[in-house]
Design a protein around this motif. Sequence first.
Motif, PDB file in Angstrom:
ATOM      1  N   PRO A 180       0.801  -1.218   0.000  1.00 34.84           N
ATOM      2  CA  PRO A 180       0.000   0.000   0.000  1.00 34.84           C
ATOM      3  C   PRO A 180       0.836   1.271   0.000  1.00 34.84           C
ATOM      4  O   PRO A 180       0.324   2.344  -0.265  1.00 34.84           O
ATOM      5  CB  PRO A 180      -0.820  -0.117   1.286  1.00 34.84           C
ATOM      6  CG  PRO A 180      -0.016  -0.980   2.172  1.00 34.84           C
ATOM      7  CD  PRO A 180       0.729  -1.928   1.256  1.00 34.84           C
ATOM      8  N   VAL A 181       2.132   1.178   0.280  1.00 38.61           N
ATOM      9  CA  VAL A 181       2.986   2.350   0.359  1.00 38.61           C
ATOM     10  C   VAL A 181       3.399   2.825  -1.035  1.00 38.61           C
ATOM     11  O   VAL A 181       3.737   3.979  -1.229  1.00 38.61           O
ATOM     12  CB  VAL A 181       4.231   2.040   1.226  1.00 38.61           C
ATOM     13  CG1 VAL A 181       5.134   3.238   1.336  1.00 38.61           C
ATOM     14  CG2 VAL A 181       3.797   1.563   2.599  1.00 38.61           C
ATOM     15  N   ARG A 182       3.337   1.948  -2.024  1.00 34.15           N
ATOM     16  CA  ARG A 182       3.776   2.270  -3.384  1.00 34.15           C
ATOM     17  C   ARG A 182       2.963   3.440  -3.931  1.00 34.15           C
ATOM     18  O   ARG A 182       1.753   3.469  -3.835  1.00 34.15           O
ATOM     19  CB  ARG A 182       3.616   1.046  -4.271  1.00 34.15           C
ATOM     20  CG  ARG A 182       4.145   1.229  -5.659  1.00 34.15           C
ATOM     21  CD  ARG A 182       4.074  -0.056  -6.411  1.00 34.15           C
ATOM     22  NE  ARG A 182       2.705  -0.562  -6.417  1.00 34.15           N
ATOM     23  CZ  ARG A 182       2.037  -0.897  -7.502  1.00 34.15           C
ATOM     24  NH1 ARG A 182       2.597  -0.793  -8.659  1.00 34.15           N
ATOM     25  NH2 ARG A 182       0.812  -1.361  -7.420  1.00 34.15           N
ATOM     26  N   ASP A 183       3.641   4.392  -4.553  1.00 35.62           N
ATOM     27  CA  ASP A 183       2.990   5.568  -5.123  1.00 35.62           C
ATOM     28  C   ASP A 183       2.411   5.214  -6.487  1.00 35.62           C
ATOM     29  O   ASP A 183       3.133   4.838  -7.394  1.00 35.62           O
ATOM     30  CB  ASP A 183       4.009   6.703  -5.250  1.00 35.62           C
ATOM     31  CG  ASP A 183       3.366   8.002  -5.676  1.00 35.62           C
ATOM     32  OD1 ASP A 183       2.122   8.076  -5.658  1.00 35.62           O
ATOM     33  OD2 ASP A 183       4.109   8.935  -6.021  1.00 35.62           O
TER      34      ASP A 183
END
Length: 164
Positions: A38-41
């Motif tokens: 979920p951290v991926r931009d």
Amino acid sequence: MGLEKEKAETSVIMDEDLFNRSIEPILSKKEKLYTTDPVRDRDPRDINAHLKVEFEDIIAEPSSTHSFDSVWIWSHAVFELLKYVLYRLLTTLLAIPMAFVAGIVFGLLSCVHIWIVMPLVHSCMMALPSIQVVWASLMDMFVGPFFHSIGKSLSSINVKTVQN
């Protein structure tokens, strides 16, 4: 709330081992292309920077008027929850059909641009020098003398104003 006007400097830092290594396929490391991290931009180029809306950007109470703290907390929670749930619901329903339509549209536009528009533009650009010669000849033969004679005829007119 608005577009950011600041520009940041960017630089590329390469690891020496990566730089000196021989060229090999990028995907040979058997990395996963699609992760559930979920951290991926998902908007690395900030195409939708104007949509990064927070509760405080929409509803703001000035210092002179404040509601009860519990009302403020609950309204913030309801806003965030509905924004999250509605976005997830709409993307579940619309993302795949819209991606399908966008793929068709952009594929069609690319094909038309590559195979029709650019050959026509290059054909016109190749034909323009000969058309320019013919056009200049027509202007010199007909339009130039016409306006030259009109100019000579109108240059003999004198206008005088008389005040009473």
